[in-house]
Design an enzyme around this catalytic site. Structure first.
Site, short mmCIF file in Angstrom:
data_model
loop_
_atom_site.label_atom_id
_atom_site.label_comp_id
_atom_site.label_asym_id
_atom_site.label_seq_id
_atom_site.Cartn_x
_atom_site.Cartn_y
_atom_site.Cartn_z
N PRO A 214 -8.48 -0.27 -4.02
CA PRO A 214 -7.05 -0.10 -3.37
C PRO A 214 -6.50 0.96 -3.93
O PRO A 214 -6.81 2.10 -4.87
CB PRO A 214 -6.26 -1.36 -4.10
CG PRO A 214 -7.35 -1.92 -5.28
CD PRO A 214 -8.37 -1.34 -4.80
N THR A 220 -9.24 9.43 -6.25
CA THR A 220 -9.21 10.97 -5.90
C THR A 220 -9.39 11.65 -7.25
O THR A 220 -10.25 12.52 -7.45
CB THR A 220 -7.70 11.33 -5.45
OG1 THR A 220 -7.51 10.36 -4.42
CG2 THR A 220 -7.71 12.56 -5.12
N GLU A 435 18.51 -18.11 -7.58
CA GLU A 435 17.62 -17.87 -8.49
C GLU A 435 17.27 -18.77 -9.63
O GLU A 435 16.02 -19.02 -9.90
CB GLU A 435 18.23 -16.62 -9.34
CG GLU A 435 18.32 -15.44 -8.43
CD GLU A 435 17.10 -14.96 -7.65
OE1 GLU A 435 15.89 -15.18 -8.34
OE2 GLU A 435 17.00 -14.60 -6.54
P1 ADP Z 1 -6.35 6.60 -5.26
O1 ADP Z 1 -7.21 8.16 -4.84
O2 ADP Z 1 -7.32 5.78 -5.85
O3 ADP Z 1 -5.50 6.36 -4.53
P2 ADP Z 1 -5.41 8.72 -7.08
O4 ADP Z 1 -6.67 9.14 -7.87
O5 ADP Z 1 -4.90 9.47 -6.35
O6 ADP Z 1 -5.69 7.06 -6.52
O7 ADP Z 1 -4.60 8.08 -8.45
C1 ADP Z 1 -3.17 8.82 -8.63
C2 ADP Z 1 -2.79 9.14 -10.01
O8 ADP Z 1 -2.81 7.78 -10.84
C3 ADP Z 1 -3.72 9.99 -10.58
O9 ADP Z 1 -3.39 11.25 -10.44
C4 ADP Z 1 -3.38 9.59 -12.12
O10 ADP Z 1 -2.68 10.11 -12.89
C5 ADP Z 1 -3.24 8.13 -12.03
N1 ADP Z 1 -4.36 7.18 -12.20
C6 ADP Z 1 -5.07 6.52 -11.44
N2 ADP Z 1 -6.21 5.69 -11.72
C7 ADP Z 1 -6.48 6.45 -13.13
C8 ADP Z 1 -7.43 6.11 -14.08
N3 ADP Z 1 -8.27 5.05 -13.78
N4 ADP Z 1 -7.22 6.75 -15.28
C9 ADP Z 1 -6.13 7.45 -15.41
N5 ADP Z 1 -5.19 7.85 -14.53
C10 ADP Z 1 -5.34 7.19 -13.21
ZN ZN Z 2 14.36 -16.31 -3.55
#
Ligand code: ADP
Ligand code: ZN
Length: 628
Positions: A214, A220, A435
């Site tokens: 997800p 990335t 609520e």
């Molecule tokens: P995806 O490509 O899976 O959508 P990203 O790599 O773009 O996610 O993640 C966005 C940001 O969230 C990263 O730049 C980082 O700062 C943080 N992040 C996400 N997953 C991790 C992880 N496993 N460890 C550390 N930071 C993370």
């Molecule tokens: Zn409700």
């Protein structure tokens, strides 16, 4: 070799400008080019004086405010031929002029080359320089040279919108909480760094790795870390950018990308959202998308076109591996697949540790506690959470982030920005009952997650919110749990109806009902939790245009369809009756809690349970407490 007009332009422009230089030069008065008699030979000042003494000088033309002279002198060594010679004079000329007058030498003074001329020249030059600079800039931006999504001068031409980072600066240490994925990808770094080790024994290095998970789980980031660890450039593009309005653009983008990558091998190519381009061909409404298929074909061709040992490794990311064209997953393409899941509690702690590195935390802040509070958060959510907390801390002018800011930031990440409290009115009262309906069921139904707090402060779309302590995702949810959730979600509407009557129910329950229907339907069609028996009648729901899903949507007859509807209705009605009963039976405590909620805006879960316990028995909740 095709020469586009851009290239021609780039070559002709410098020529024009150089020509301009010469043209300028021809018009400037300089001692070096007086008419066609150019004095190319120099004479020393001493010799000039000597010539003057000997009466050989016939004429003198002074330039540059008397600093240069072109001298016509007779040279006895050259059969008294008249020579034009250039002399650099030491300083001001008055003495020389009186001398020349005394000696009856013809002389003329040419107006000093004023500095304005130089500025004029510069001014004239600025335009072409700017012009060519600007053109070059545009050209760079729009050319294959990675460095920006520019597309100036990109009239329908294929121009890759990929970006290149020579050094990502990301290391495996920056990626946390997804250990399995990291381990799997460690090898890819070795492929890039020491390919000989594999080629020596005849191993073919894989070309493609598919990261499945997800959004926000760090796909990335992982790809960048591989490039960072291996010290190779990182090319990236998003699948959705391949798919353009105009046929052929996507395909030529792919071509450009691979061309550039080959020039920079070893390197990583990262394709985000590959499902945008790599969906099953020939599927979807309208028989598919020509452009997308061309792009996909080009991608496949490029992947087949280079040997595994060229040092290019393609990493692609998707959340929907099920919709990918099977050709992409064939050996020699993306044959390696790595699952990247949201982190568990231990993983969350690690991610928090990574992102807390550069943040100032008050000593009492426990990352452990934050990890516990945030089931279901992805790495990106956690990074965002700490950043929000830091922003709040700065806004409140505190020294370091305290638990208060963390709590507020969690709420904000989960439910959006806080709005202004409602003014006391009938509608506020109705929202309070709504609520409380959720909260009272959450408290009295054994299998429901416990209430964390109830608030009347608007947030995001919601006017009021009931927060439940989220359970750590254990993967499996029982039938009783789903029924409890359905009942809880119906609690809001049930309270409205029992207390205010049929005519007064509001639209506020719209979202609740959507969730209710979803859960009930899945019980019937996916989890075999109804009288229809253990049948899977529907695969995971997805958008029709994703192609494949469309075909699998109705694997049952009309008759089954109406039986599904009946079952769904039975489940919901049963839960709704339950909810209404609970409202009626607990009317006294609900009335008291509503008054309290309107007064305080927030009731904490613990206090809530204590008050309810004064009236009726509150079941113990056993919640799975994960070990870190
Ligand atoms: P995806 O490509 O899976 O959508 P990203 O790599 O773009 O996610 O993640 C966005 C940001 O969230 C990263 O730049 C980082 O700062 C943080 N992040 C996400 N997953 C991790 C992880 N496993 N460890 C550390 N930071 C993370
Ligand atoms: Zn409700």
């Amino acid at each position: 070799m095709k020469l586009s007009w851009r290239v021609i332009l780039l070559w002709t422009l410098p020529a024009l400008v150089i020509g301009f230089f010469f043209w300028q030069g021809a018009f400037s008065t300089s001692p070096m080019n007086m008419g066609n008699n150019t004095a190319s030979t120099r004479m020393t000042y001493g010799r000039f004086l000597d010539y003057l003494d000997k009466g050989r000088v016939q004429s003198v033309d002074l330039f540059d405010g008397g600093r240069t002279a072109i001298v016509e002198a007779v040279d006895p060594e050259l059969d008294n031929r008249v020579q034009r010679l250039r002399v650099d004079l030491p300083g001001n000329a008055p003495e020389l002029i009186s001398r020349l007058r005394g000696d009856n030498v013809n002389f003329d003074v040419h107006p000093p080359r004023n500095d304005g001329a130089i500025w004029g020249l510069l001014g004239n030059l600025i335009f072409p320089v700017l012009l060519i600079g600007g053109l070059f800039f545009l050209f760079r931006r729009s050319s294959n040279v990675p460095g920006g999504p520019g597309q100036a001068m990109n009239f329908g031409k294929s121009k890759a919108r990929f970006s290149m980072e020579a050094k990502t600066g990301v290391m495996f240490d920056d990626v946390a909480g997804i250990e399995e994925a990291k381990e799997e990808l460690q090898e890819v770094v070795t492929f890039l760094k020491k390919p000989e080790r594999f080629t020596a024994v005849g191993a073919k290095i894989p070309k493609g790795v598919l990261l499945i998970g997800p959004p926000g789980t760090g796909k990335t980031l992982l790809a960048k870390a591989i490039a960072g660890e291996a010290g190779v450039p990182f090319f990236s593009i998003s699948g959705s950018e391949f798919v353009e309005m105009f046929v052929g653009v996507g395909a030529s983008r792919v071509r450009d990308l691979f061309k550039k990558a080959k020039e920079n091998a070893p390197c990583i190519i990262f394709i985000d959202e590959i499902d945008a381009v790599g969906r099953q061909r020939g599927a979807g409404i309208g028989g598919g998308n020509d452009e997308r298929e061309q792009t996909l074909n080009q991608l496949l061709t490029e992947m087949d076109g280079f040997e595994g040992n060229t040092g290019i490794i393609i990493i692609a990311a998707t959340n929907r591996p099920d919709v990918l064209d099977s050709a992409l997953l064939r050996p020699g393409r993306f044959d390696r697949q790595v699952q990247v899941d949201p982190p568990d509690i231990k993983g969350r702690l690690e991610v928090l540790q990574v992102h807390a590195r550069n943040k100032k935390l008050a000593p009492e802040v426990s990352l452990d506690a934050i990890a516990r509070r945030t089931p279901g958060f992805t790495g990106a959510d956690l990074a965002n959470l700490l950043n929000e907390a830091a922003i709040l801390t700065a806004r409140r002018r505190k020294e370091g982030i305290t638990m208060l800011e963390i709590d507020d930031a969690v709420d904000r990440v989960v439910a959006g920005m806080e709005g202004t409290p409602l003014v006391d009115s009938k509608s506020k009262r109705l929202i309070a009952y709504h609520e409380l309906g959720h909260a009272i069921i959450g408290t009295l139904v054994k299998n429901h997650d416990p209430v964390q707090k109830v608030t009347l402060i608007p947030r995001g779309q919601a006017q009021g919110l009931t927060w439940f302590t989220p359970a750590e995702d254990q993967g499996l949810i029982s039938r009783a749990q789903i029924l409890a959730r359905i009942t809880g979600a119906l609690g809001g509407r049930a309270a409205e109806q029992v207390i205010f009557g049929d005519a007064e129910v509001t639209t506020g329950a719209g979202n609740d009902l959507q969730q209710v229907t979803n859960m009930a339907r899945q019980m019937v069609t996916r989890f075999g939790m109804s009288d229809l028996g253990p049948l899977s009648l529907e695969s995971q729901q997805g958008e029709v245009f994703l192609g494949r899903d469309w075909m699998t949507r109705s694997e049952y007859s009309e008759e089954i369809a109406s039986r599904i509807d009946a079952q769904v209705r039975t489940i919901v009605e049963h839960c709704y009756d339950d909810a209404c009963r609970i409202m009626r039976e607990n009317r006294t405590v609900i009335d008291r809690l509503v008054d309290l909620l309107i007064e305080k805006e927030t009731i904490d879960g613990e206090e809530f349970r204590q008050i309810v316990a004064e009236y009726t028995e509150v079941p113990e909740k056993e919640q799975y407490v994960p070990q870190i």
